[in-house]
Enzyme design. Structure first.
Site, mmCIF file in Angstrom:
data_model
loop_
_atom_site.group_PDB
_atom_site.id
_atom_site.type_symbol
_atom_site.label_atom_id
_atom_site.label_comp_id
_atom_site.label_asym_id
_atom_site.label_seq_id
_atom_site.Cartn_x
_atom_site.Cartn_y
_atom_site.Cartn_z
ATOM 1 C CE LYS A 177 -0.372 -0.151 5.059
ATOM 2 N NZ LYS A 177 -1.198 -0.589 6.185
ATOM 3 C CE1 TYR B 190 12.064 32.008 1.363
ATOM 4 C CE2 TYR B 190 12.155 29.611 1.453
ATOM 5 C CZ TYR B 190 11.958 30.785 0.734
ATOM 6 O OH TYR B 190 11.657 30.725 -0.588
ATOM 7 C CG MET C 78 8.467 23.185 -2.147
ATOM 8 S SD MET C 78 7.322 24.080 -3.194
ATOM 9 C CE MET C 78 6.274 24.901 -2.014
#
Ligand SMILES: *Cc1c(COP(=O)(O)O)cnc(C)c1O
Length: 376
Positions: A41, A270, A319
């Site tokens: 799965k 950041y 990201m």
């Protein structure tokens, strides 16, 4: 995707020899009459469901479990034969697809079974009945034989199996062991009652990874193996009653994209959460939280491996990129390969999951689809 680009930025490497090794090790805890159901799965826990399932097929495994209808259809569309059990719920409107793709549906409770009676299906629905022995997620109550008989007498169903699931089989706390043994008793009693009432429960199964090792005295028709065949423990402190030597199947790699020097009071990334106290050499790596590197790993002294060095992640993970301190690493160049998850203890999935406040299952499932899975 064209394979030429696979090692461009960031990728996942899959070692299928390790999968074979792990299954061999797990096999020591499985009785010869018991068959293995490979749990693939969530894209085989982030490893790539096709890559993993094809290897399992090659090893002679004939039974697989997925979580969803879509996962089952995907395997069939890629030519996977054998039994495929859907462990989760399938919307009643979509049960025709379960039949069309020759999948096996889990009957989640009596309510579900009763609803199926009302459907106009082209043939009987192949299924396994889920029994609730204390997890209280899905499954019909184990001790209510009157309710259960409604399922076993439902002529829309072709019942091939009956199963339950442990919820604390990975613990060595006394109360958890007592609970798990109670679950086993409940399940066994349920199967006995079904048989005494003239019903055929089909293939019966209960153990998944930790249940196999910690309750190896059980010997049912199947064991459902997920996590441990991928060579990874649930957490740094997961308990196994007997030692088992596993090898992680997966590693995550990325390239260094830029190297620079920073000076006292220069900050990184950041939020300026990292500020240099002295001159440092830093490297940017082309992988980030969109690829599944947890943002919670930021500023936790987590490391990556570059050649023989460990380099600390500094500042916030972005990201698509992150930054590491390579002051102590000589001979590191732009384009060099960085390992973020792999065999070494410091970068093991268990360690990284622990630092970022989760378990390995979540870490692995979160690895982004942007990372291509390649066999090594
Ligand atoms: C995910 C799952 C498994 C596999 O569990 P592991 O601990 O990864 O081996 C087995 N059975 C059910 C019902 C599951 O949901």
């Amino acid at each position: 995707m064209n394979n030429d680009f696979v090692k461009n930025r960031a990728w996942v490497e899959i070692n299928l020899d390790h999968l074979e090794h792990n299954l061999h090790e797990l096999g020591k805890f499985i009785s010869p009459k018991t068959k293995i159901m490979g749990v693939v799965k969530a894209d085989a826990y982030g490893h790539g469901a096709l890559l993993i399932t094809n290897k399992l097929v090659e090893m002679g495994i004939e039974d697989f479990a997925v979580a969803t209808l879509e996962e089952g259809i995907m395997l069939r569309k890629h030519g996977i034969k054998g039994n495929i059990l859907i462990l989760g719920y399938t919307n009643l409107d979509h049960l025709t697809y379960v039949i069309e793709y020759d999948l096996i549906q889990t009957i989640v409770d009596v309510h579900y079974s009763e609803k199926i009676k009302e459907l106009d299906l082209p043939q009987k629905l192949k299924c396994h009945v889920k029994i609730n022995t204390g997890m209280n997620r899905i499954g019909e109550k184990c001790d209510d034989i009157a309710m259960l008989s409604k399922i076993y007498e439902n002529d829309k169903l072709d019942i091939l199996g009956t199963y339950s699931h442990f919820c604390v089989a990975d613990s060595n706390k006394e109360e958890d062991i007592v609970f798990t043994k109670w679950q086993i008793e409940q399940f066994d009693a349920c199967i006995r009652k079904l048989k005494n009432s003239g019903y055929d429960p089909g293939k019966i199964h209960m153990q998944s990874s930790y249940g196999i090792i910690n309750y190896s005295e059980c010997s049912y028709d199947y064991v459902r193996i997920g996590l441990l065949m991928y060579g990874i423990h649930s957490a740094t402190d997961s308990y196994t009653k007997y030692p088992i030597s596993l090898k992680p199947v997966l590693s995550v790699k990325a390239r260094i994209t830029s190297i620079k020097e920073i000076f006292p009071n220069d900050s990184v990334s950041y939020g300026r959460t990292y500020v240099a106290k002295e001159k440092r050499k830093i490297a940017t790596v082309g992988i980030g939280y969109a690829d599944g590197i947890p943002r919670n790993l930021s500023n936790q002294n987590a490391v990556v491996k570059i050649k023989d060095h460990y380099a600390t992640i500094i500042g916030r993970i972005c990201m698509d990129q992150l930054v590491v301190d390579i002051t102590e690493c000589t001979d590191v160049r732009v384009g060099d390969i960085v390992t973020l998850l792999g065999e070494n203890q410091n970068i093991s999935a268990e360690e990284i999951a622990s630092i970022s406040g989760t378990i390995t299952n979540e870490l692995l499932c979160g690895l982004g689809s942007r990372l291509q899975r390649i066999e090594v």
